[in-house]
Design an enzyme around this catalytic site. Structure first.
Site, short mmCIF file in Angstrom:
data_model
loop_
_atom_site.label_atom_id
_atom_site.label_comp_id
_atom_site.label_asym_id
_atom_site.label_seq_id
_atom_site.Cartn_x
_atom_site.Cartn_y
_atom_site.Cartn_z
CE LYS A 98 -4.03 -2.11 2.20
NZ LYS A 98 -3.45 -3.41 2.60
O1 LIG Z 1 -5.13 -3.99 -0.08
C1 LIG Z 1 -5.56 -4.92 0.61
O2 LIG Z 1 -5.16 -6.06 0.42
C2 LIG Z 1 -6.66 -4.64 1.55
C3 LIG Z 1 -7.50 -3.62 1.21
C4 LIG Z 1 -8.71 -3.46 1.91
O3 LIG Z 1 -9.54 -2.64 1.57
N1 LIG Z 1 -8.97 -4.28 2.97
C5 LIG Z 1 -8.11 -5.28 3.35
O4 LIG Z 1 -8.44 -6.02 4.29
N2 LIG Z 1 -6.91 -5.43 2.69
C6 LIG Z 1 -5.94 -6.45 3.14
O5 LIG Z 1 -6.51 -7.74 2.92
C7 LIG Z 1 -6.18 -8.62 4.01
C8 LIG Z 1 -7.47 -9.06 4.70
O6 LIG Z 1 -7.23 -10.12 5.57
P1 LIG Z 1 -8.39 -11.04 6.19
O7 LIG Z 1 -9.42 -10.11 6.74
O8 LIG Z 1 -7.67 -11.84 7.22
O9 LIG Z 1 -8.92 -11.89 5.06
C9 LIG Z 1 -5.22 -7.86 4.89
O10 LIG Z 1 -3.90 -8.15 4.45
C10 LIG Z 1 -5.54 -6.40 4.61
O11 LIG Z 1 -4.43 -5.55 4.79
#
Ligand SMILES: O=C(O)c1cc(=O)[nH]c(=O)n1[C@@H]1O[C@H](COP(=O)(O)O)[C@@H](O)[C@H]1O
Length: 277
Positions: A98
């Protein structure tokens, strides 16, 4: 890196492997749950077990850099292995960092993550456009030069996102809508798909935005944050074929048994194929 564009590679991966992406996020709580120490040896065991279990079948894996940086240079060395071994197993690697900064520094980030000469080079990275979309130009140019991709945050899955992303711009559209429009311009004419993706949370609820950006659509928040295949169908409509639904904790908590995580990739791909066809 390769003469093929990232857009072509991800299009092929979605078509042949499926639309499920595994986030490789070694949370301290997960290390404990797996019976591993919260140190670099635990990190390495965790991350490489996940890579072995999921990279041979998942289209894309998405390691989140902070979970590795937390252990300093030895943690970053583990991240380098995750990237190299996932790619060797046939998965594309989307490194979740990011990044976003003034243009001259953005160039340094692009060199760190998108130039194949760098030990941390991945197929694509996540980037933040909230210093102004044009501040990402050096990343876009570097990605084009090396056949890499960039996924730009548009509508994120966290509840605080709308205060910035739903704000109205001078043209009356939302800030996020402007990001999507600029991505569509970067991808114009690309076949079969452009290399510049949008990040759109699977949890965003109702939206009027158009996701016809001719690029991949990363949908994190699938699984642990509550996003379902039906949500993806509703949010993305006719653009659903370009969606890459990403799940981290929901898969990782099935470890350390590798087979359970491998099965979760198959299940995720099957569910998505059915819901998004
Ligand atoms: O860019 C991302 O990957 C991201 C964007 C977003 O809007 N929301 C989000 O949760 N993420 C990332 O996606 C992953 C979500 O993880 P879980 O909630 O465990 O499936 C994490 O690594 C967050 O940093």
């Amino acid at each position: 890196m390769t003469s093929e564009t990232f857009g072509a590679r991800v299009h092929h991966a979605l078509a042949t492997r499926g639309q499920f992406c595994v986030g490789i996020d070694p949370h301290a709580g997960l290390l404990a749950q797996w019976g591993l120490p919260d140190d670099v040896s635990g990190l390495e065991r965790f991350a490489m077990t996940v890579v072995e279990a999921v990279a041979p079948s998942a289209s894309v894996v998405k390691p989140q850099s902070a979970f590795y940086e937390r252990f300093g240079s030895r943690g970053v060395a583990v991240l380098e292995r995750v990237i190299a071994e996932s790619r060797a197993a046939g998965a594309l690697v989307l490194l979740d960092v990011k990044r976003g900064d003034i243009g001259s520094t953005t160039q340094a980030y692009a060199d760190a993550y998108l130039d194949p000469a760098s030990p941390l080079a991945a197929d694509a990275i996540t980037a933040s456009p909230y210093l102004g979309f044009g501040s990402l130009d050096p990343m876009v140019d570097t990605a084009r030069r090396h056949g890499a991709g960039v996924f730009v945050l548009a509508l994120t899955s966290n509840k605080e996102g709308p205060e910035v992303q739903h704000a109205r711009a001078d043209d009356g559209g939302t800030v996020a809508g402007g990001v999507l429009r600029r991505l569509g311009e970067l991808n114009a004419g690309a076949e079969p798909l452009g290399s510049f993706g949008a990040v759109v949370g699977a949890t965003i609820g109702e939206t009027d935005e158009s996701f016809a950006i001719n690029g991949p659509l990363l949908a994190p928040g699938f699984g642990a944050q509550g996003g379902t295949p039906a949500d993806l169908r509703r949010i993305f409509g006719s653009a659903a074929g370009a969606v890459l639904a990403s799940s981290s904790r929901e898969v990782l908590r099935l470890g350390p048994e590798p087979q359970a995580m491998t099965d979760a990739v198959r299940r995720g791909n099957d569910e998505l194929a059915e819901a998004l066809a």
